[in-house]
Structure formats: structure tokens, C-alpha cells
Design an enzyme around this catalytic site. Structure first.
Site, mmCIF file in Angstrom:
data_model
loop_
_atom_site.group_PDB
_atom_site.id
_atom_site.type_symbol
_atom_site.label_atom_id
_atom_site.label_comp_id
_atom_site.label_asym_id
_atom_site.label_seq_id
_atom_site.Cartn_x
_atom_site.Cartn_y
_atom_site.Cartn_z
ATOM 1 N N THR A 266 0.819 -1.215 0.000
ATOM 2 C CA THR A 266 0.000 0.000 0.000
ATOM 3 C C THR A 266 0.847 1.257 0.000
ATOM 4 O O THR A 266 0.517 2.247 -0.655
ATOM 5 C CB THR A 266 -0.933 0.010 1.229
ATOM 6 O OG1 THR A 266 -1.787 -1.124 1.178
ATOM 7 C CG2 THR A 266 -1.779 1.275 1.272
ATOM 8 N N SER B 13 1.052 -7.239 -1.433
ATOM 9 C CA SER B 13 1.625 -8.289 -0.591
ATOM 10 C C SER B 13 0.778 -9.552 -0.567
ATOM 11 O O SER B 13 1.231 -10.601 -0.084
ATOM 12 C CB SER B 13 1.856 -7.786 0.838
ATOM 13 O OG SER B 13 0.649 -7.628 1.544
ATOM 14 N N THR C 33 0.985 -4.702 4.160
ATOM 15 C CA THR C 33 0.635 -5.140 5.518
ATOM 16 C C THR C 33 -0.003 -6.523 5.570
ATOM 17 O O THR C 33 0.082 -7.203 6.597
ATOM 18 C CB THR C 33 -0.325 -4.129 6.176
ATOM 19 O OG1 THR C 33 -1.517 -4.010 5.388
ATOM 20 C CG2 THR C 33 0.336 -2.762 6.318
ATOM 21 N N ASP C 34 -0.642 -6.968 4.495
ATOM 22 C CA ASP C 34 -1.432 -8.204 4.566
ATOM 23 C C ASP C 34 -0.592 -9.437 4.894
ATOM 24 O O ASP C 34 -1.063 -10.344 5.596
ATOM 25 C CB ASP C 34 -2.202 -8.424 3.258
ATOM 26 C CG ASP C 34 -3.385 -7.480 3.124
ATOM 27 O OD1 ASP C 34 -3.722 -6.811 4.114
ATOM 28 O OD2 ASP C 34 -3.978 -7.416 2.028
#
Length: 330
Positions: A12, A54, A85-86
Site C-alpha cells: 500500500t 503483498s 501489511t497483509d
């Protein structure tokens, strides 16, 4: 000033808005233009190994990261990895096993909103990461996010949209960063030299137990993997009513050389199969491994690392219960 290598994978933080949603498109050099103050605390070089969401991160990317860090280890004082972040918690756990005993910081960070957005958390997360990378008291793999420093084997994404995305599970925060000040709670021991690993066995499955789930599904997964983690309820166990045959399935596949690990779906406090009969009976009859206070992300990555080194059941058990980066303390 210290020299820090910034490694880009996308996420992101590097995304731009498109008609089909956010898509990683920005380079690391573009990202750095939004945070000129980083140049006041360290010298930064950049390497972009990929620029992807990700969700697309795989063990192959972990190996690329390890090789990049190994090739540049002697040239830099620390490493900051920009990551979506995932799957950041999985990558942090994987690197904790693949780069052990690093005296230098290997920090992962990212954002919930792109860096070109007015209200983004990107700028503070990145600045904090570089600040912490230059701090003399840091070493090893950690996530730096929303003013918190989390051990790489203990991080989990617990919020999908909020800036406070990550929590430290069954372990305290290593440090907090407030207004440019580092408050260090835990100092990790620094080793003399890192140990790098680049071999993984990715045939590790995760079976989430749900009411009515059939043991045949677990059997199917064990047939196609070398190890399967059962994410059970509460402190851990398997259905024991007559219509289920979990015990037989697990016994058969372990006898054929498969590895089975019991963990819990509950985020905090870990498993303890001795508490209830549904767990005790299984553990007393078959050589199943138990995760205890380890988080699922760490269990998945640790098994990939272990099975990349050995297929011997006793060695697998010994390595699994060996504490690495404070991943298991039970």
C-alpha cells in the site's frame, strides 16, 4: 552517519489509485522524496526486488530478500524493508528463521494508506523505521508500525483499516517511538555473526477446524503436504464423537512420516492440550507437536524452514521446540 539499505517489495505504501483499486507503482526513490528528513539521520541506498501487492508475496520472495540482505550485509548498518501489511507478519516470521543471529536491524514497515495521500501513516512509519534502524540498541528482525516495535516472530495484523494494524501476540512490545524518541523496553542480545538460510519446504498446510468439518478434508491436506497445522478451538483438541475419525487420520499420516502441529484459533495465551480430554487423548496417543504460545504465522514459517533442513521426525521435533527469536517460551 549510519548507512541503511532500503529494500522495496511494494504494498500500500507504494500504491497509486487506479480505476481498479490501489496498485503498487511507486519506486523507492519516489517514496523517499516524501520524507526528506530521513537524510538528516542516515545515508540511504535502495534496492527494489519487486513492486507487488503483498497478497502476492510467496516464499520465493522471502528467499530473494534473504539473498539481498546477505549480499549487502557487510556494506550497511541496517535494513528497512517496505512491505504490504497483509502478509508482513508472515515475512517477518520467515526472515526471523532465515536470517538468525543478526547483530544488525532488519526492519519491516508499510502503511494502511499510500504515501501520496494527505492522511497517510506512511511518512511516520518510514521515519520511525529509519530512526530505529540507526539506534544502537536494536538488532534482528522486527516490525516497526504505528509507533510500536514488534518482534518478528510475534507480530500479527489485527486490524484491516486502522493505523494500529499490528499487535504483539503473547510477548511485550520491544520499544515504542514517540515524537522522534525511542523508548526501549527490551534489549535483545546481539550475536557475533548472522546465519543465513535459503532453503524452504513450502509443503505446509493450515487446517482451520470448524463445527462439522470432516476429517477427510484434513486427510486430503496431509496427502498433499509434508506438514499440516491444525488450528483448533480454545486450548486445542479434536472432535471425539463417534461420527468423527480425526484420531485415526492423524495416526495414519504421522505413521507415514507426516508432521502434524496443534495450535489455537484464539489470538492470545496459546494452546494447552492437557487441559481437556479432547486434547489430552490425542496428545497421549500420537506424537503430535504443540505450538503452545507460538503464533500461527511463526508456526507456518518455522515448519517451512525446519522441513527445508531435515525430514527426520526427531530432528523436526527438536528444532520445532528450539526457541528462535523468542518464538516459543512455554
Amino acid at each position: 552517519m549510519k548507512k541503511i539499505l532500503m529494500i522495496g517489495t511494494g504494498g500500500t505504501i507504494a500504491s497509486r489509485a487506479t480505476s481498479n483499486g490501489l496498485d503498487p507503482q511507486m519506486t523507492l526513490d519516489e517514496i523517499l522524496t516524501y520524507i526528506p528528513d530521513i537524510a538528516k539521520i542516515c545515508d540511504v541506498d535502495t534496492i527494489q526486488i519487486c513492486n507487488i501487492d503483498s497478497t502476492n508475496i510467496s516464499p520465493e520472495h522471502w528467499i530473494m530478500l534473504v539473498n539481498t540482505i546477505r549480499e549487502n550485509y557487510d556494506k550497511y548498518d541496517g535494513f528497512v524493508i517496505c512491505h504490504g501489511t497483509d502478509t508482513m507478519a508472515y515475512t517477518a516470521a520467515a526472515l526471523s528463521y532465515m536470517v538468525q543471529n543478526s547483530a544488525k536491524p532488519i526492519l519491516l514497515t508499510g502503511a494502511q494508506k499510500p504515501i501520496n495521500k494527505e492522511s497517510s501513516d506512511s511518512k511516520i512509519n518510514l521515519f520511525d523505521s529509519f530512526l530505529y534502524a540507526t539506534f544502537d540498541g536494536t538488532s534482528g528482525v522486527q516490525i516497526v508500525f504505528n509507533g510500536k516495535v514488534i518482534l518478528g516472530t510475534r507480530a500479527r495484523k489485527t486490524r484491516t483499516k486502522s493505523f494500529q494494524s499490528f499487535s504483539s501476540i503473547n510477548y511485550p512490545y520491544l520499544a515504542v517511538i514517540q515524537d522522534g524518541h525511542i523508548i526501549q523496553y527490551i534489549n535483545l542480545a546481539k550475536a557475533e555473526a548472522p546465519v543465513f538460510y535459503d532453503t524452504l519446504n513450502t509443503k505446509v498446510g493450515l487446517f482451520k477446524l470448524t463445527p462439522g468439518a470432516e476429517a477427510d478434508v484434513l486427510s486430503y491436506m496431509l496427502e498433499r503436504n509434508d506438514a499440516v497445522i491444525i488450528e483448533s478451538y480454545g486450548v486445542g483438541g479434536i472432535p471425539s464423537m463417534p461420527q468423527y475419525h480425526y484420531l485415526e487420520v492423524i495416526q495414519d499420516w504421522i505413521a507415514k512420516g507426516k508432521t502434524v502441529v496443534m495450535t489455537t484459533q484464539v489470538p492470545n495465551e496459546g494452546s494447552d492440550m492437557n487441559v481437556y480430554k479432547v486434547g489430552y487423548n490425542l496428545k497421549s496417543k500420537v506424537p503430535i507437536l504443540e505450538a503452545y504460545d507460538m503464533i500461527t504465522e511463526a508456526v507456518v514459517c518455522k515448519l517451512m524452514w525446519i522441513l527445508g533442513q531435515t525430514k527426520d521426525p526427531e530432528k523436526i521435533k527438536k528444532l520445532f521446540y528450539t526457541t528462535i527469536s523468542n518464538d516459543i517460551l512455554y
